[in-house]
Design a protein around this motif. Structure first.
Motif, mmCIF file in Angstrom:
data_model
loop_
_atom_site.group_PDB
_atom_site.id
_atom_site.type_symbol
_atom_site.label_atom_id
_atom_site.label_comp_id
_atom_site.label_asym_id
_atom_site.label_seq_id
_atom_site.Cartn_x
_atom_site.Cartn_y
_atom_site.Cartn_z
ATOM 1 N N VAL A 7 -6.983 1.358 8.819
ATOM 2 C CA VAL A 7 -6.443 1.012 7.821
ATOM 3 C C VAL A 7 -5.252 1.670 7.276
ATOM 4 N N TRP A 11 -0.924 0.053 6.719
ATOM 5 C CA TRP A 11 -0.159 0.095 5.582
ATOM 6 C C TRP A 11 0.952 1.195 5.689
ATOM 7 N N TYR A 16 6.879 -1.529 4.343
ATOM 8 C CA TYR A 16 6.387 -2.022 3.105
ATOM 9 C C TYR A 16 7.059 -1.577 1.955
ATOM 10 N N ALA A 47 -5.816 0.469 -5.105
ATOM 11 C CA ALA A 47 -4.968 0.088 -4.184
ATOM 12 C C ALA A 47 -3.487 -0.089 -4.619
ATOM 13 N N ASN A 52 3.680 -0.411 -8.340
ATOM 14 C CA ASN A 52 4.125 -1.353 -8.944
ATOM 15 C C ASN A 52 3.521 -1.572 -10.364
ATOM 16 N N LEU A 67 -4.832 4.811 -7.378
ATOM 17 C CA LEU A 67 -5.622 5.232 -6.266
ATOM 18 C C LEU A 67 -5.123 4.342 -5.042
ATOM 19 N N THR A 70 -3.935 4.859 1.535
ATOM 20 C CA THR A 70 -2.927 5.351 2.386
ATOM 21 C C THR A 70 -1.805 6.448 1.868
ATOM 22 N N MET A 73 1.864 5.458 1.102
ATOM 23 C CA MET A 73 2.187 4.916 -0.282
ATOM 24 C C MET A 73 2.015 5.683 -1.506
ATOM 25 N N GLY A 94 -7.779 7.537 -2.103
ATOM 26 C CA GLY A 94 -9.366 7.220 -1.939
ATOM 27 C C GLY A 94 -9.557 5.869 -1.456
ATOM 28 N N ASP A 95 -10.925 5.502 -1.442
ATOM 29 C CA ASP A 95 -11.440 3.995 -0.954
ATOM 30 C C ASP A 95 -11.798 3.299 -2.034
ATOM 31 N N CYS A 112 -3.693 -5.212 -7.678
ATOM 32 C CA CYS A 112 -2.739 -6.260 -7.321
ATOM 33 C C CYS A 112 -2.595 -6.468 -5.954
ATOM 34 N N VAL A 113 -2.895 -7.389 -5.423
ATOM 35 C CA VAL A 113 -3.174 -7.830 -3.880
ATOM 36 C C VAL A 113 -3.628 -6.466 -3.169
ATOM 37 N N GLY A 114 -4.474 -5.908 -3.875
ATOM 38 C CA GLY A 114 -5.141 -4.609 -3.192
ATOM 39 C C GLY A 114 -6.405 -4.460 -3.001
ATOM 40 N N PHE A 117 -8.208 -6.407 0.099
ATOM 41 C CA PHE A 117 -8.399 -5.761 1.549
ATOM 42 C C PHE A 117 -9.511 -4.923 1.784
ATOM 43 N N ALA A 118 -10.363 -4.483 0.752
ATOM 44 C CA ALA A 118 -11.348 -3.423 1.073
ATOM 45 C C ALA A 118 -12.577 -4.083 1.539
HETATM 46 C C1 SAM Z 1 -0.505 -5.689 -0.336
HETATM 47 S S1 SAM Z 1 -0.520 -3.667 -0.611
HETATM 48 C C2 SAM Z 1 -0.495 -3.734 -2.448
HETATM 49 C C3 SAM Z 1 0.004 -2.762 -3.093
HETATM 50 C C4 SAM Z 1 0.258 -2.882 -4.548
HETATM 51 N N1 SAM Z 1 -0.972 -2.945 -5.208
HETATM 52 C C5 SAM Z 1 1.212 -3.656 -4.966
HETATM 53 O O1 SAM Z 1 1.072 -4.526 -5.962
HETATM 54 O O2 SAM Z 1 2.290 -3.563 -4.487
HETATM 55 C C6 SAM Z 1 -2.143 -3.539 -0.337
HETATM 56 C C7 SAM Z 1 -2.461 -1.960 -0.582
HETATM 57 O O3 SAM Z 1 -4.012 -1.680 -0.470
HETATM 58 C C8 SAM Z 1 -4.107 -0.503 0.051
HETATM 59 N N2 SAM Z 1 -5.553 -0.624 0.436
HETATM 60 C C9 SAM Z 1 -6.232 -1.140 1.726
HETATM 61 N N3 SAM Z 1 -7.507 -0.983 1.745
HETATM 62 C C10 SAM Z 1 -7.659 -0.083 0.695
HETATM 63 C C11 SAM Z 1 -9.071 0.513 0.558
HETATM 64 N N4 SAM Z 1 -9.869 0.210 0.958
HETATM 65 N N5 SAM Z 1 -9.012 1.323 -0.473
HETATM 66 C C12 SAM Z 1 -7.987 1.724 -1.285
HETATM 67 N N6 SAM Z 1 -6.754 0.894 -1.137
HETATM 68 C C13 SAM Z 1 -6.509 0.248 -0.151
HETATM 69 C C14 SAM Z 1 -3.274 -0.227 1.227
HETATM 70 O O4 SAM Z 1 -2.715 1.015 1.476
HETATM 71 C C15 SAM Z 1 -1.977 -0.761 0.269
HETATM 72 O O5 SAM Z 1 -1.111 0.013 -0.279
#
Ligand code: SAM
Length: 264
Positions: A7, A11, A16, A47, A52, A67, A70, A73, A94-95, A112-114, A117-118
């Protein structure tokens, strides 16, 4: 189940932080506004990526924690916070499925689009509610299933070997019915609104060029595409993007859903 290292790689490769993250700034502001964040709130941005949402909320005076899984990030988020002059945000690795916070620790929990993906999604959904106090708000965005990113993912899928262990598509967090089911317990006042990120691009081909060279998720997935299929894939991708391209603005329309709810 994919590893944390995998994961993080998704990222970290590409760029990005320089191009894709900044293009989502209007969605971050929309989310913070929809959640009515104010100076009295303790806010968690799950995430958080390059910060942002966290930084937008902190500029309203909120006490913010960001949180992300990655580390790269988070490093960029810290830099962005320093430039914005908000130095009191706490950044945590963290996750989203196992948040390192006590129950009821936040007034407002955002993503936000975060968190979309979990995996598994139910664990992310439970954690979102667990760390938010009773009467607090949760709010998150996801691309809608009819949006350009899912359309591109579908096109890509046609060129990838079948994967029986694939996780549920992240874009289900942009489907109102699925979200209602996933939040069926412990929240009320669930409401939805859509918005659009207008991503500037000179042509559909430029948009594909940007994504294939800078989006980690696509860069990693393309490693599994047969080299001989690459020209046909590129052609299909450009045709897919064309459907969302507005020649009068030079933009690709990216529709997202914002869900807001109150924790019981
Ligand atoms: C599309 S980016 C969005 C980042 C930010 N929220 C934004 O609006 O620009 C997705 C983010 O989700 C994080 N991410 C993916 N899986 C995750 C998980 N299981 N737990 C925490 N963060 C996660 C990635 O590291 C990445 O920074």
């Amino acid at each position: 189940m994919v590893s944390k290292e995998h994961v993080q790689r998704l990222w970290t490769v590409g760029s990005y932080s320089d191009t894709i993250g900044p293009s989502f700034l209007s969605m971050a502001a929309h989310l913070v506004e929809a959640a009515t964040v104010d100076a009295d709130d303790r806010v968690l941005d799950i995430a958080c990526g390059t910060g942002n949402v966290a930084i937008t909320a902190a500029r309203r005076g909120a006490q913010v924690t960001g949180l992300d899984i990655t580390p790269d990030m988070l490093e960029d988020a810290r830099e962005n916070a320093a430039i914005a002059g908000v130095d009191d945000i706490e950044w945590r690795e963290g996750d989203a499925t196992e948040l390192p916070f006590e129950d009821d620790a936040f007034d407002v929990t955002l993503s936000c689009v975060g968190h979309m993906f979990a995996n598994p999604p139910d664990a992310a959904s439970l954690e979102l509610r667990r760390v938010t106090k009773s009467g607090g708000r949760i709010a998150f965005t996801s691309w809608t299933p009819r949006s350009v990113v899912p359309a591109m993912a579908k096109t890509l899928q046609e060129y990838l070997p079948p994967n029986p262990d694939a996780s549920p598509p992240p874009f289900l967090w942009g489907d109102e019915e699925v979200v209602q089911e996933r939040l069926n317990d412990g929240v009320s006042d669930v409401s939805f609104e859509t918005g659009v990120v207008e991503q500037l691009s000179l042509s559909p081909s430029h948009s594909w060029e940007m994504i294939r060279s800078q989006s980690g998720i696509f860069i990693v997935a393309l490693e599994d595409v047969d080299e001989d299929d690459y020209p046909a894939l590129s052609e299909d991708m450009i045709a897919t993007i064309e459907e969302y391209f507005d020649d009068s603005q030079n933009t690709v329309s990216m529709e997202y859903l914002i869900t807001t709810a109150t924790v019981d």
